[in-house]
Design a protein around this motif. Structure first.
Motif, PDB file in Angstrom:
ATOM      1  N   GLU A  74      52.623  64.303  22.035  1.00 47.91           N
ATOM      2  CA  GLU A  74      54.076  64.296  22.293  1.00 47.91           C
ATOM      3  C   GLU A  74      54.748  65.247  21.305  1.00 47.91           C
ATOM      4  O   GLU A  74      54.288  65.434  20.188  1.00 47.91           O
ATOM      5  CB  GLU A  74      54.648  62.879  22.093  1.00 47.91           C
ATOM      6  CG  GLU A  74      53.977  61.817  22.923  1.00 47.91           C
ATOM      7  CD  GLU A  74      54.515  61.752  24.350  1.00 47.91           C
ATOM      8  OE1 GLU A  74      55.607  62.297  24.576  1.00 47.91           O
ATOM      9  OE2 GLU A  74      53.830  61.166  25.207  1.00 47.91           O
ATOM     10  N   ASP A  75      55.883  65.795  21.736  1.00 40.96           N
ATOM     11  CA  ASP A  75      56.602  66.725  20.859  1.00 40.96           C
ATOM     12  C   ASP A  75      57.948  66.097  20.501  1.00 40.96           C
ATOM     13  O   ASP A  75      58.847  66.035  21.341  1.00 40.96           O
ATOM     14  CB  ASP A  75      56.801  68.056  21.593  1.00 40.96           C
ATOM     15  CG  ASP A  75      57.334  69.119  20.664  1.00 40.96           C
ATOM     16  OD1 ASP A  75      57.402  68.871  19.436  1.00 40.96           O
ATOM     17  OD2 ASP A  75      57.696  70.197  21.165  1.00 40.96           O
ATOM     18  N   VAL A  76      58.075  65.603  19.278  1.00 43.69           N
ATOM     19  CA  VAL A  76      59.309  64.919  18.872  1.00 43.69           C
ATOM     20  C   VAL A  76      59.840  65.538  17.573  1.00 43.69           C
ATOM     21  O   VAL A  76      59.119  66.252  16.875  1.00 43.69           O
ATOM     22  CB  VAL A  76      59.068  63.401  18.648  1.00 43.69           C
ATOM     23  CG1 VAL A  76      58.672  62.722  19.947  1.00 43.69           C
ATOM     24  CG2 VAL A  76      58.023  63.179  17.562  1.00 43.69           C
ATOM     25  N   THR A  77      61.114  65.272  17.247  1.00 37.40           N
ATOM     26  CA  THR A  77      61.681  65.872  16.031  1.00 37.40           C
ATOM     27  C   THR A  77      61.713  64.921  14.852  1.00 37.40           C
ATOM     28  O   THR A  77      61.955  65.335  13.732  1.00 37.40           O
ATOM     29  CB  THR A  77      63.122  66.385  16.278  1.00 37.40           C
ATOM     30  OG1 THR A  77      63.897  65.293  16.783  1.00 37.40           O
ATOM     31  CG2 THR A  77      63.146  67.547  17.241  1.00 37.40           C
ATOM     32  N   ASP A  78      61.528  63.618  15.097  1.00 31.83           N
ATOM     33  CA  ASP A  78      61.438  62.715  13.945  1.00 31.83           C
ATOM     34  C   ASP A  78      60.470  61.570  14.226  1.00 31.83           C
ATOM     35  O   ASP A  78      59.953  61.420  15.343  1.00 31.83           O
ATOM     36  CB  ASP A  78      62.816  62.234  13.487  1.00 31.83           C
ATOM     37  CG  ASP A  78      63.406  61.171  14.402  1.00 31.83           C
ATOM     38  OD1 ASP A  78      62.872  60.967  15.504  1.00 31.83           O
ATOM     39  OD2 ASP A  78      64.407  60.565  13.994  1.00 31.83           O
ATOM     40  N   ASP A  79      60.195  60.793  13.209  1.00 33.14           N
ATOM     41  CA  ASP A  79      59.178  59.753  13.295  1.00 33.14           C
ATOM     42  C   ASP A  79      59.672  58.538  14.060  1.00 33.14           C
ATOM     43  O   ASP A  79      58.883  57.804  14.648  1.00 33.14           O
ATOM     44  CB  ASP A  79      58.726  59.393  11.874  1.00 33.14           C
ATOM     45  CG  ASP A  79      58.258  60.641  11.156  1.00 33.14           C
ATOM     46  OD1 ASP A  79      57.210  61.167  11.537  1.00 33.14           O
ATOM     47  OD2 ASP A  79      58.987  61.122  10.267  1.00 33.14           O
ATOM     48  N   ASN A  80      61.009  58.349  14.071  1.00 29.67           N
ATOM     49  CA  ASN A  80      61.574  57.253  14.865  1.00 29.67           C
ATOM     50  C   ASN A  80      61.164  57.371  16.314  1.00 29.67           C
ATOM     51  O   ASN A  80      60.870  56.379  16.978  1.00 29.67           O
ATOM     52  CB  ASN A  80      63.111  57.313  14.828  1.00 29.67           C
ATOM     53  CG  ASN A  80      63.637  56.748  13.539  1.00 29.67           C
ATOM     54  OD1 ASN A  80      63.037  55.853  12.969  1.00 29.67           O
ATOM     55  ND2 ASN A  80      64.749  57.275  13.082  1.00 29.67           N
ATOM     56  N   ALA A  81      61.197  58.592  16.821  1.00 31.09           N
ATOM     57  CA  ALA A  81      60.919  58.801  18.240  1.00 31.09           C
ATOM     58  C   ALA A  81      59.513  58.328  18.583  1.00 31.09           C
ATOM     59  O   ALA A  81      59.283  57.752  19.660  1.00 31.09           O
ATOM     60  CB  ALA A  81      61.101  60.274  18.583  1.00 31.09           C
ATOM     61  N   LEU A  82      58.555  58.528  17.666  1.00 33.16           N
ATOM     62  CA  LEU A  82      57.185  58.062  17.913  1.00 33.16           C
ATOM     63  C   LEU A  82      57.105  56.549  17.799  1.00 33.16           C
ATOM     64  O   LEU A  82      56.415  55.887  18.578  1.00 33.16           O
ATOM     65  CB  LEU A  82      56.221  58.717  16.913  1.00 33.16           C
ATOM     66  CG  LEU A  82      55.972  60.208  17.118  1.00 33.16           C
ATOM     67  CD1 LEU A  82      55.091  60.742  16.007  1.00 33.16           C
ATOM     68  CD2 LEU A  82      55.323  60.466  18.467  1.00 33.16           C
TER      69      LEU A  82
END
Ligand code: MG
Length: 387
Positions: free
Chosen positions: A183-191
């Motif tokens: 997955e391509d996310v900008t912060d760790d919250n998203a994961l």
């Protein structure tokens, strides 16, 4: 181990347009990353700190961490990946051997994180599996189309700008990074969200901004100046005896007299008292500690050298000299005719305006060693501000 801070400092900083990645840029004479490291290393609830760096930045990192070489909480750095997400995963995987309970993931370029904000994140992790600092949005938000025309008003009451640190239970966030590696996310919250974790917002301060653009450097320096509220005073006292000669040095000014002052250096008793006062503000001992009289290299040295050293030690601590007050005690020479010149010379040496430099002279009414004209004494007080 209970809580580890993972500082992500593997970015290239291309947005700042600098050759040096932004986390290694100086901010009021200290690297941004050095300030970030200090905030976490000094925190009583943080048990260890690990930094993710680019392999090619290892020399820059060594400079940034130089103040903490022997710090028991600082773990050796780990090399990051091409993107932030990969860097965090490498960092987390390297922490597995430390078996932390919680991990705080923080941007290396957010140097103004406060002790209270770190504490709030750690405390919240006792009840919540995932928390993040965030600030409410105060500007009105609009959505625009491709032509930059507003198409929608966004209700800002339920919108937050997310900062770091973001805090997680270690096993959860490691699993999230490993499970959602593609997955391509900008912060760790998203994961963490993808893993199904509820993430609670903790209100942070706007001062915990990420240094991203050139103007953020000036903003950071202004913030540091405002927060220089650690006000300290230091005092100094010195005496030098008269010896044969035809002039003496006071405040870096040569004053004609029927005698000279005896000393290993130029015996400028006023500058010696002042140097000790400045050293006093930062608990840096006294002039004899930095310039032992037994050392032949200081023979005949101008005492302005000693003052410069004290000022540079003060600057290293991020301190700013605010004011000095000096009293020179002797029967002779008469100092009134030289007062303005001494004040001006001191102001130049100290980098202060004249209204922040006071030079006074007094006698002891012919009492004691100064009253008997055996020598000159000087007293000084310096006031400094540190953050
Ligand atoms: Mg002396």
């Amino acid at each position: 181990m209970k809580t580890i801070a993972l500082i992500v400092a593997a970015g290239k900083g291309v947005r700042l347009g600098s050759e040096i990645p932004k986390q290694y840029l100086p901010l009021a004479e200290k690297m941004i990353l050095t300030r970030t490291l200090a905030a976490f290393l000094n925190h009583p609830q943080v048990d260890a700190v690990k930094v993710v760096i680019r392999a090619c930045d290892k020399d820059l990192y060594a400079t940034a961490a130089a103040d903490f070489v022997d710090h028991p909480k600082l773990l050796s750095p780990v090399h990051g990946g091409e993107r932030r997400q990969g860097s965090v995963r490498f960092g987390l995987e390297s922490l597995a051997e430390n078996t932390p309970h919680s991990v705080l993931i923080h941007d290396g370029a957010r140097p103004f994180i406060t002790e209270n904000e770190i504490r709030a994140v750690i405390d919240a992790l006792k009840n919540d599996p995932a928390v993040t600092l965030a600030v409410p949005i105060t500007d009105t938000l609009k959505r625009v189309n491709a032509e930059n025309v507003i198409t929608e008003n966004i209700d800002r009451s339920a919108v937050y700008a997310v900062q770091t640190p973001q805090g997680f239970h270690f096993s959860d966030i490691l699993k999230a990074h490993q499970d959602f590696i593609k997955e391509d996310v900008t912060d760790d919250n998203a994961l963490a969200e993808k893993l199904g974790l509820k993430i609670r917002i903790i209100n942070g301060l706007k001062s915990n901004f990420k240094v991203t653009h050139q103007e953020d450097i000036a903003r950071g320096e202004a913030y540091l100046m405002q927060n220089k509220n650690d006000i300290r005073t230091g005092m100094g006292f010195d005496v030098h005896a008269f010896t044969t000669g035809d002039s003496l040095w006071l405040c870096g000014v040569e004053i004609p007299h029927t005698q000279a002052l005896k000393g290993h250096s130029d015996a400028d008793v006023a500058l010696h008292a002042l140097t000790d006062a400045i050293l006093g503000t930062i608990a840096a001992g006294d002039i004899g500690l930095h310039f032992p009289p037994s050392d032949p290299q200081w023979k005949g040295a101008p005492s302005s050298l000693f003052l410069e050293k004290a000022l540079s030690l003060l600057a290293e601590k991020g301190g700013v000299l605010n004011h000095v007050d000096l009293t020179i005690i002797c029967e002779a020479p008469k100092l009134t005719p030289h007062r303005d010149m001494m004040q001006a010379k001191l102001a130049t040496l100290l980098g202060l305006s004249l209204d922040r430099v006071n030079v006074k002279a007094t006698t002891t009414e012919k009492l004691g060693f100064t009253g008997r004209s055996e020598g000159i004494a000087a007293q000084a007080i310096a006031t400094v501000a540190l953050s």
